[in-house]
Design a protein around this motif. Structure first.
Motif, short mmCIF file in Angstrom:
data_model
loop_
_atom_site.label_atom_id
_atom_site.label_comp_id
_atom_site.label_asym_id
_atom_site.label_seq_id
_atom_site.Cartn_x
_atom_site.Cartn_y
_atom_site.Cartn_z
N UNK A 30 39.28 35.02 35.36
CA UNK A 30 39.47 34.21 34.12
C UNK A 30 39.67 32.88 34.59
N UNK A 31 40.08 32.17 33.42
CA UNK A 31 40.67 30.53 33.55
C UNK A 31 42.00 30.62 33.96
N UNK A 32 42.39 30.20 35.17
CA UNK A 32 43.78 30.12 35.89
C UNK A 32 44.37 31.45 36.15
N UNK A 33 43.52 32.43 36.37
CA UNK A 33 44.12 33.65 36.79
C UNK A 33 43.22 35.02 37.13
N UNK A 34 43.43 36.16 37.59
CA UNK A 34 42.77 37.12 37.59
C UNK A 34 43.68 38.23 37.14
N UNK A 35 42.91 39.33 36.80
CA UNK A 35 43.37 40.40 36.31
C UNK A 35 42.41 41.77 37.10
N UNK A 36 43.11 42.87 37.16
CA UNK A 36 42.46 43.98 37.91
C UNK A 36 42.82 45.38 37.55
N UNK A 37 42.33 46.17 37.46
CA UNK A 37 42.50 47.69 37.14
C UNK A 37 41.76 48.44 38.51
N UNK A 38 42.74 49.04 39.15
CA UNK A 38 42.23 50.06 40.13
C UNK A 38 42.82 51.54 40.08
N UNK A 39 41.88 52.33 40.75
CA UNK A 39 42.13 53.84 40.39
C UNK A 39 43.39 54.18 41.33
N UNK A 40 43.76 55.05 40.81
CA UNK A 40 44.89 56.01 41.60
C UNK A 40 44.61 57.40 41.47
N UNK A 41 45.06 58.22 42.40
CA UNK A 41 45.20 59.84 42.20
C UNK A 41 45.82 60.51 40.90
N UNK A 42 45.28 61.25 40.30
CA UNK A 42 46.22 61.82 39.06
C UNK A 42 45.57 61.09 37.87
N UNK A 43 46.89 60.89 36.86
CA UNK A 43 46.71 60.43 35.66
C UNK A 43 47.35 59.08 35.60
N UNK A 44 47.07 58.17 36.50
CA UNK A 44 47.54 56.91 36.35
C UNK A 44 46.61 55.87 36.96
N UNK A 45 46.81 54.47 36.53
CA UNK A 45 45.75 53.59 37.19
C UNK A 45 46.88 52.19 37.43
N UNK A 46 46.48 51.50 38.42
CA UNK A 46 47.06 50.44 39.00
C UNK A 46 46.68 49.28 38.28
N UNK A 47 47.32 48.40 37.55
CA UNK A 47 46.90 47.11 37.04
C UNK A 47 47.53 45.72 37.40
#
Length: 395
Positions: A201-218
């Motif tokens: 984006x403007x002035x930063x980034x964001x991310x969503x990555x997979x994890x095992x099970x029923x969670x994600x890393x943001x």
């Protein structure tokens, strides 16, 4: 003949990996950690193929893969959600022998702790000073109970290490990179589809990555003064992506307030003159802290551990020579990576609408016209192999 003794200062990924690697060479290892208990941050970690090869050398790679979710080497979108670049896990596997493995930081720490000799870790034990030793004299570390002699000392106490400053008085140390990162592990129902990757984006980034099970890393980054804190860090993270594509804001809003961790980003922008002094070797962020943009901080720390153990695997009488060889092996590669990551950070943290537009256009063109350029860009990083491993050793 007495068993050689290595002291490791700091029980993060780099310190634990170094302790495991040195123990495998026959060293007695002691890990001093100032925190009273090991309580790994609730965050995710992406391990590229080079780090997985290093973990294979520690007999830890397969366990890490089992606890991980696969991801591609790069998946990047604009804030509107338009894909700029996209490389999936299968393509990464074909090119480099492994997909990127994403797992919880705590899981990696657990895997390394399982391979640490019993009794090696001493929590609640701060090291306040280090005497580097000489060819004839052992190194010494000062702790509250008393001094401890060591054939080898490994400094792994982080980007803002005070002990590094004592060894390299003329070096400016780590500097603030100009931005902070908010991270969280968030509940997620696997039946709800999510496109994993990073958003620029403007002035930063964001991310969503997979994890095992029923969670994600943001995660999300933003340009803020060092040391600044918000009354509600979850609300601060949500506000930074509320007008970006779905479901970024919703994911951060779903995090428990206390689960959102804010960290200022520091890096060693000026390379150290060496990663050793006397019988002391520096690994990980202590040696070469870098911005997170290449996702190589932990990866390089694990590489350091394997290379250091390789050079120190002979007689401990030659440790001063071994750590010189370690510096020669590691400094050029990691210093170049610090600069490459800083350059990428400058591009993605830019808040100029014109420059961010040009950036996204250029990335989109690469993704459409010459996606092979991405592999050329990342190959020097991801194609690394441990010392002695054959070049044809891809899995």
């Amino acid at each position: 003949m007495a068993q050689p003794h290595a002291v490791v200062v700091g029980a993060g990924v780099g310190g634990l990996a170094a302790a495991v690697a040195l123990a495998r060479t026959g060293c007695a290892v002691t890990v001093f950690e100032k925190a009273p208990v090991l309580d790994p941050v609730a965050a995710g970690l992406a391990l590229a193929p080079n780090a997985l090869r290093a973990l294979d050398a520690l007999d830890a790679g397969e366990e890490v893969r089992k606890r991980s979710a696969p991801h591609g080497i790069a998946a990047i979108r604009s804030r509107s959600g338009r894909w700029l670049l996209r490389t999936g896990p299968h393509e990464t596997q074909v090119r480099f022998g492994d997909a990127v493995s994403v797992l919880r930081y705590a899981d990696l720490v657990d895997v390394l702790l399982q391979r640490l000799p019993p009794g090696a870790l001493r929590t609640g034990s701060a090291v306040t000073a280090v005497e580097p030793g000489t060819t004839r004299q052992p190194a010494r570390v000062a702790t509250e109970p008393g001094d401890v002699a060591a054939d080898l000392v490994v400094l792994a106490d982080g980007a803002r290490s005070a002990l590094r400053g004592e060894l390299f008085l003329e070096h400016p140390g780590a500097v603030y990179a100009g931005f902070a990162c908010w991270r969280a592990v968030v509940p997620w129902r696997p039946e709800d589809p999510i496109d994993f990757g990073e958003t620029w984006g403007k002035g930063g980034t964001a991310g969503v990555l997979p994890l095992s099970g029923d969670e994600v890393y943001c995660y999300v980054t933003g340009n803020v003064p060092a040391g600044e804190r918000a009354a509600d860090e979850r609300a601060e993270a949500v506000s930074r992506v509320e007008d970006w594509h779905e479901p970024l804001a919703d994911l951060f809003a779903a995090a428990r307030p206390e689960a959102v961790v804010r960290t200022d980003v520091w890096h060693v922008d000026t390379p150290l003159p060496a990663y050793h002094k006397g019988r002391v070797a520096l690994v990980g962020d202590t040696a070469h802290a870098m911005t997170p943009n290449l996702a190589q901080g932990a990866c390089q720390a694990i590489e350091d551990a394997v290379v250091l153990a390789h050079h120190a695997s002979g007689s401990m009488a030659y440790v001063p020579t071994a750590v010189q060889s370690y510096t020669a092996s590691r400094l050029p590669r990691t210093a170049a990576m610090v600069q490459r990551s800083a350059q990428l950070a400058e591009a993605v943290q830019n808040d100029s609408p014109v420059l961010t537009g040009l950036r996204d256009t250029a990335a989109g063109l690469v993704g459409k016209v010459a996606p092979w350029q991405l592999a050329r860009y990342t190959r020097p990083v991801d194609d690394w192999r441990p010392p002695g491993a054959p070049r044809t050793a891809d899995r």
